[in-house]
Design a protein around this motif. Structure first.
Motif, mmCIF file in Angstrom:
data_model
loop_
_atom_site.group_PDB
_atom_site.id
_atom_site.type_symbol
_atom_site.label_atom_id
_atom_site.label_comp_id
_atom_site.label_asym_id
_atom_site.label_seq_id
_atom_site.Cartn_x
_atom_site.Cartn_y
_atom_site.Cartn_z
ATOM 1 N N LYS A 1 0.833 -1.196 0.000
ATOM 2 C CA LYS A 1 0.000 0.000 0.000
ATOM 3 C C LYS A 1 0.879 1.261 0.000
ATOM 4 O O LYS A 1 0.614 2.213 -0.752
ATOM 5 C CB LYS A 1 -0.909 -0.019 1.231
ATOM 6 C CG LYS A 1 -1.881 1.119 1.293
ATOM 7 C CD LYS A 1 -2.776 0.997 2.507
ATOM 8 C CE LYS A 1 -3.692 2.180 2.636
ATOM 9 N NZ LYS A 1 -4.503 2.118 3.849
ATOM 10 N N ILE A 2 1.944 1.251 0.850
ATOM 11 C CA ILE A 2 2.851 2.414 0.911
ATOM 12 C C ILE A 2 3.552 2.605 -0.430
ATOM 13 O O ILE A 2 3.680 3.733 -0.946
ATOM 14 C CB ILE A 2 3.876 2.242 2.043
ATOM 15 C CG1 ILE A 2 3.169 2.309 3.395
ATOM 16 C CG2 ILE A 2 4.960 3.310 1.973
ATOM 17 C CD1 ILE A 2 4.057 1.894 4.551
ATOM 18 N N GLY A 3 4.003 1.492 -1.029
ATOM 19 C CA GLY A 3 4.659 1.566 -2.347
ATOM 20 C C GLY A 3 3.732 2.147 -3.391
ATOM 21 O O GLY A 3 4.153 2.963 -4.235
ATOM 22 N N ILE B 1 3.455 5.864 -2.906
ATOM 23 C CA ILE B 1 4.650 6.560 -3.418
ATOM 24 C C ILE B 1 4.583 6.662 -4.941
ATOM 25 O O ILE B 1 4.840 7.716 -5.532
ATOM 26 C CB ILE B 1 5.935 5.843 -2.962
ATOM 27 C CG1 ILE B 1 6.116 5.998 -1.450
ATOM 28 C CG2 ILE B 1 7.161 6.375 -3.690
ATOM 29 C CD1 ILE B 1 7.229 5.155 -0.869
ATOM 30 N N LEU B 2 4.215 5.549 -5.572
ATOM 31 C CA LEU B 2 4.123 5.563 -7.040
ATOM 32 C C LEU B 2 3.034 6.539 -7.517
ATOM 33 O O LEU B 2 3.199 7.227 -8.530
ATOM 34 C CB LEU B 2 3.842 4.156 -7.568
ATOM 35 C CG LEU B 2 4.995 3.166 -7.457
ATOM 36 C CD1 LEU B 2 4.543 1.787 -7.899
ATOM 37 C CD2 LEU B 2 6.180 3.640 -8.298
ATOM 38 N N GLN C 1 10.110 16.843 2.310
ATOM 39 C CA GLN C 1 11.044 16.130 3.194
ATOM 40 C C GLN C 1 10.279 15.412 4.311
ATOM 41 O O GLN C 1 10.613 14.280 4.677
ATOM 42 C CB GLN C 1 12.058 17.109 3.788
ATOM 43 C CG GLN C 1 13.099 17.553 2.815
ATOM 44 C CD GLN C 1 14.044 18.600 3.407
ATOM 45 O OE1 GLN C 1 13.805 19.141 4.496
ATOM 46 N NE2 GLN C 1 15.114 18.915 2.664
ATOM 47 N N ASN C 2 9.253 16.099 4.848
ATOM 48 C CA ASN C 2 8.420 15.445 5.872
ATOM 49 C C ASN C 2 7.701 14.213 5.300
ATOM 50 O O ASN C 2 7.603 13.164 5.945
ATOM 51 C CB ASN C 2 7.400 16.430 6.441
ATOM 52 C CG ASN C 2 8.042 17.429 7.382
ATOM 53 O OD1 ASN C 2 9.139 17.199 7.895
ATOM 54 N ND2 ASN C 2 7.372 18.556 7.597
ATOM 55 N N LEU C 3 7.204 14.338 4.075
ATOM 56 C CA LEU C 3 6.522 13.221 3.418
ATOM 57 C C LEU C 3 7.491 12.061 3.191
ATOM 58 O O LEU C 3 7.154 10.893 3.446
ATOM 59 C CB LEU C 3 5.920 13.702 2.094
ATOM 60 C CG LEU C 3 4.984 12.735 1.392
ATOM 61 C CD1 LEU C 3 3.804 12.370 2.271
ATOM 62 C CD2 LEU C 3 4.494 13.350 0.099
ATOM 63 N N VAL C 4 8.692 12.365 2.717
ATOM 64 C CA VAL C 4 9.699 11.309 2.502
ATOM 65 C C VAL C 4 10.043 10.649 3.834
ATOM 66 O O VAL C 4 10.164 9.423 3.927
ATOM 67 C CB VAL C 4 10.955 11.889 1.815
ATOM 68 C CG1 VAL C 4 12.112 10.913 1.850
ATOM 69 C CG2 VAL C 4 10.638 12.278 0.382
ATOM 70 N N GLN C 5 10.203 11.457 4.885
ATOM 71 C CA GLN C 5 10.526 10.902 6.211
ATOM 72 C C GLN C 5 9.379 10.023 6.727
ATOM 73 O O GLN C 5 9.608 8.955 7.272
ATOM 74 C CB GLN C 5 10.813 12.022 7.221
ATOM 75 C CG GLN C 5 11.308 11.540 8.558
ATOM 76 C CD GLN C 5 12.634 10.780 8.450
ATOM 77 O OE1 GLN C 5 13.533 11.181 7.711
ATOM 78 N NE2 GLN C 5 12.723 9.672 9.163
#
Length: 193
Positions: free
Chosen positions: A143-145, A148-149, A176-180
């Motif tokens: 789901k996380i992948g 991201i896609l 940056q917060n989203l990536v973290q």
């Protein structure tokens, strides 16, 4: 013995009548002769009775001897049968002892197998829980992948320029917060922690 007694009595009567011969020799002699004849007849009767009893005893004795021989034969046969049954009983006892030993081995083996089965059943439960947990985490990672896609799919040129904004950098901080956040989610769902 009775015959001897009869003869002795006859002789005694004869001797007694001899002294009486002197008084009346003819009468006395006839009486003595009559008594002797009576005694002789009773002795012969007793002798015939005894001989009949002896022949009857002999027949009974023969019958009893035959019965004893028959019983002896049966006894010999019974002793032989008892010996055979004792040998068979010994074989049965040995077979029972072997069966009991085999039964004890089978019982021990069954107990060991049951213990192993219970241990493996416990391990299966633990492994099933681990598999279920890993499947849940795998679904979360998937789901996380996909999120991201999806973000990258909708990430356009304007979003890229806004992320590199020189003055405020708000979009860059959001990114940056989203990536973290994604890194944290991926680390939480990682299998093999």
């Amino acid at each position: 013995m009775r015959l001897t007694l009869c003869l002795f009595l006859t002789l005694a009567a004869f001797c007694g009548t001899r002294s009486a011969f002197a008084a009346d020799p003819d009468n006395r002699m006839r009486d003595a002769f009559r008594n002797t004849m009576l005694q002789l007849r009773s002795c012969e009767t007793e002798r015939a009775t005894l001989q009949a009893g002896k022949s009857e005893s002999d027949e009974i004795n023969k019958g009893l001897t035959a019965k004893v021989d028959s019983l002896q034969a049966k006894s010999d046969k019974a002793e032989k049968t008892i010996a055979e049954q004792a040998a068979e009983l010994a074989k049965f006892k040995e077979a029972i002892a072997q069966w009991q030993a085999a039964y004890q081995q089978a019982t021990d083996l069954a107990g060991n197998k049951e213990n192993e089965r219970a241990k493996l059943a416990g391990e299966v439960i633990l492994l099933q829980r681990r598999v279920d947990d890993q499947q849940r985490r795998n679904a979360a990672l998937f789901k996380i992948g996909n999120q991201i896609l999806t973000r990258y799919e909708h990430f356009g040129l304007g979003d890229a320029l806004a992320a590199k904004e020189p003055f405020i950098g708000i979009t860059r901080v959001k990114m940056q917060n989203l990536v973290q956040d994604y890194k944290d989610q991926l680390a939480d769902q990682r299998i093999g922690q």
